[in-house]
Design a protein around this motif. Sequence first.
Motif, short mmCIF file in Angstrom:
data_model
loop_
_atom_site.label_atom_id
_atom_site.label_comp_id
_atom_site.label_asym_id
_atom_site.label_seq_id
_atom_site.Cartn_x
_atom_site.Cartn_y
_atom_site.Cartn_z
N LEU A 18 -15.89 -28.89 -33.14
CA LEU A 18 -15.19 -28.04 -34.09
C LEU A 18 -15.82 -28.09 -35.47
O LEU A 18 -15.90 -27.09 -36.17
N VAL A 19 -16.31 -29.25 -35.88
CA VAL A 19 -16.98 -29.35 -37.17
C VAL A 19 -18.25 -28.51 -37.17
O VAL A 19 -18.53 -27.75 -38.10
N LEU A 20 -19.04 -28.66 -36.10
CA LEU A 20 -20.30 -27.91 -36.04
C LEU A 20 -20.05 -26.42 -35.97
O LEU A 20 -20.85 -25.63 -36.46
N ALA A 21 -18.95 -26.01 -35.37
CA ALA A 21 -18.64 -24.59 -35.26
C ALA A 21 -18.12 -24.00 -36.55
O ALA A 21 -17.97 -22.80 -36.68
N GLY A 22 -17.81 -24.86 -37.52
CA GLY A 22 -17.33 -24.38 -38.80
C GLY A 22 -15.90 -23.88 -38.75
O GLY A 22 -15.51 -23.04 -39.53
N CYS A 23 -15.08 -24.37 -37.81
CA CYS A 23 -13.72 -23.88 -37.66
C CYS A 23 -12.87 -24.32 -38.82
O CYS A 23 -12.94 -25.46 -39.27
N GLU A 24 -12.04 -23.40 -39.31
CA GLU A 24 -11.07 -23.69 -40.33
C GLU A 24 -9.68 -23.53 -39.74
O GLU A 24 -9.49 -22.93 -38.69
N ASN A 25 -8.69 -24.05 -40.45
CA ASN A 25 -7.30 -23.85 -40.10
C ASN A 25 -6.97 -24.42 -38.71
O ASN A 25 -6.19 -23.86 -37.96
N VAL A 26 -7.62 -25.53 -38.34
CA VAL A 26 -7.45 -26.09 -37.02
C VAL A 26 -6.87 -27.48 -37.12
O VAL A 26 -7.29 -28.29 -37.93
N ASP A 27 -5.86 -27.79 -36.30
CA ASP A 27 -5.34 -29.14 -36.15
C ASP A 27 -5.97 -29.75 -34.91
O ASP A 27 -5.89 -29.17 -33.83
N ALA A 159 -3.53 -27.43 -30.02
CA ALA A 159 -3.33 -26.97 -31.40
C ALA A 159 -4.01 -25.64 -31.70
O ALA A 159 -3.45 -24.80 -32.40
N THR A 160 -5.20 -25.42 -31.18
CA THR A 160 -5.98 -24.25 -31.59
C THR A 160 -5.47 -22.95 -31.00
O THR A 160 -5.96 -21.87 -31.38
N THR A 161 -4.51 -23.00 -30.08
CA THR A 161 -3.97 -21.76 -29.54
C THR A 161 -3.19 -20.98 -30.60
O THR A 161 -3.00 -19.77 -30.46
N VAL A 162 -2.71 -21.66 -31.64
CA VAL A 162 -2.10 -21.00 -32.79
C VAL A 162 -2.83 -21.45 -34.04
O VAL A 162 -3.03 -22.65 -34.25
N GLN A 163 -3.28 -20.50 -34.85
CA GLN A 163 -3.90 -20.80 -36.13
C GLN A 163 -3.13 -20.09 -37.23
O GLN A 163 -2.40 -19.13 -36.97
N ILE A 164 -3.32 -20.55 -38.47
CA ILE A 164 -2.67 -19.91 -39.62
C ILE A 164 -3.68 -18.97 -40.26
O ILE A 164 -4.72 -19.41 -40.76
N ASN A 204 -7.26 -14.66 -34.46
CA ASN A 204 -7.58 -15.03 -35.83
C ASN A 204 -9.07 -15.28 -35.98
O ASN A 204 -9.69 -14.89 -36.98
N GLY A 205 -9.65 -15.93 -34.99
CA GLY A 205 -11.08 -16.21 -35.05
C GLY A 205 -11.93 -14.95 -35.08
O GLY A 205 -12.99 -14.92 -35.69
N SER A 210 -12.98 -10.59 -42.75
CA SER A 210 -12.97 -9.13 -42.82
C SER A 210 -11.79 -8.60 -43.62
O SER A 210 -10.69 -9.16 -43.60
N GLY A 211 -12.02 -7.47 -44.29
CA GLY A 211 -10.95 -6.69 -44.87
C GLY A 211 -10.44 -5.67 -43.86
O GLY A 211 -11.00 -5.53 -42.76
#
Length: 255
Positions: A18-27, A159-164, A204-205, A210-211
């Motif tokens: 997950l760190v290498l993938a640059g994921c944010e908002n992940v528990d 956890a990653t099935t739902v993100q904010i 979310n991913g 994007s706008g």
Amino acid sequence: MRLRGGAASAAAMLGMVLVLAGCENVDLPGDDEPSGSVPATGSGRAASPLDNPDGTKPGLAPLTSDADRAEARTLIEKVTTKGRGPRTGYDRDKFGYAWMDSAPGGIPFARNGCDTRNDLLKRDGDDVRFRSGSDCVVTSMTLHDPYTGRTIDWAKSRATTVQIDHVMPLSYDWQMGASRWPKGKRQDIANDPLNLIPVDGPTNGSKGDSGPASWLPPNKQIRCSYAVRFAQVSLKYELPVTSADKEMMLRQCGG
């Protein structure tokens, strides 16, 4: 309780991926998950963004009446426009660590003893259950995801099935003027419930930074509501959007 042997290695490997993938908002699933949990009362009833100007009510209800869609267009028309600036210098940490409870600007839920992510899961979830001995850490819930229209039975072990989602993405904010803000204001927009919605993780991913001109929720019924929420954040923080984004926002509400 400590993880041993292969379990510890697997947990470490997942964290590195997950760190290498640059994921944010992940528990990441913790090693302190309870053997039991305490039931709590949640609310999955979605509120209209027009009736939820501070973001404290759950969900994102469709705007279907002619009157509501006209009100939505009037709101969106107030948003100013400019070209998107460079991403140079952007870093998630410039908006504070995720998910802090100490944003300084008096935003809802701040400094209540519970981090922002759990505040949002409690706000939007049904059948919310907490970690044993806690009234903060959500371990499971049912989410009625506005972006896909699906119902998600979520557990912290997945956890990653739902993100904010940051409705107005932080990188977008940076490019539209937040790069010049004091750090406290950036912390506010990163943790403001007006700008945050728990949603399906993969969806979310796909959004990235994007706008509305280049990404809209798959669920067409809430696209006008999404445009209104984007506009509400823009107006509150005096951040412009691109001309293409504003045009698309108006189009979603019949403009």
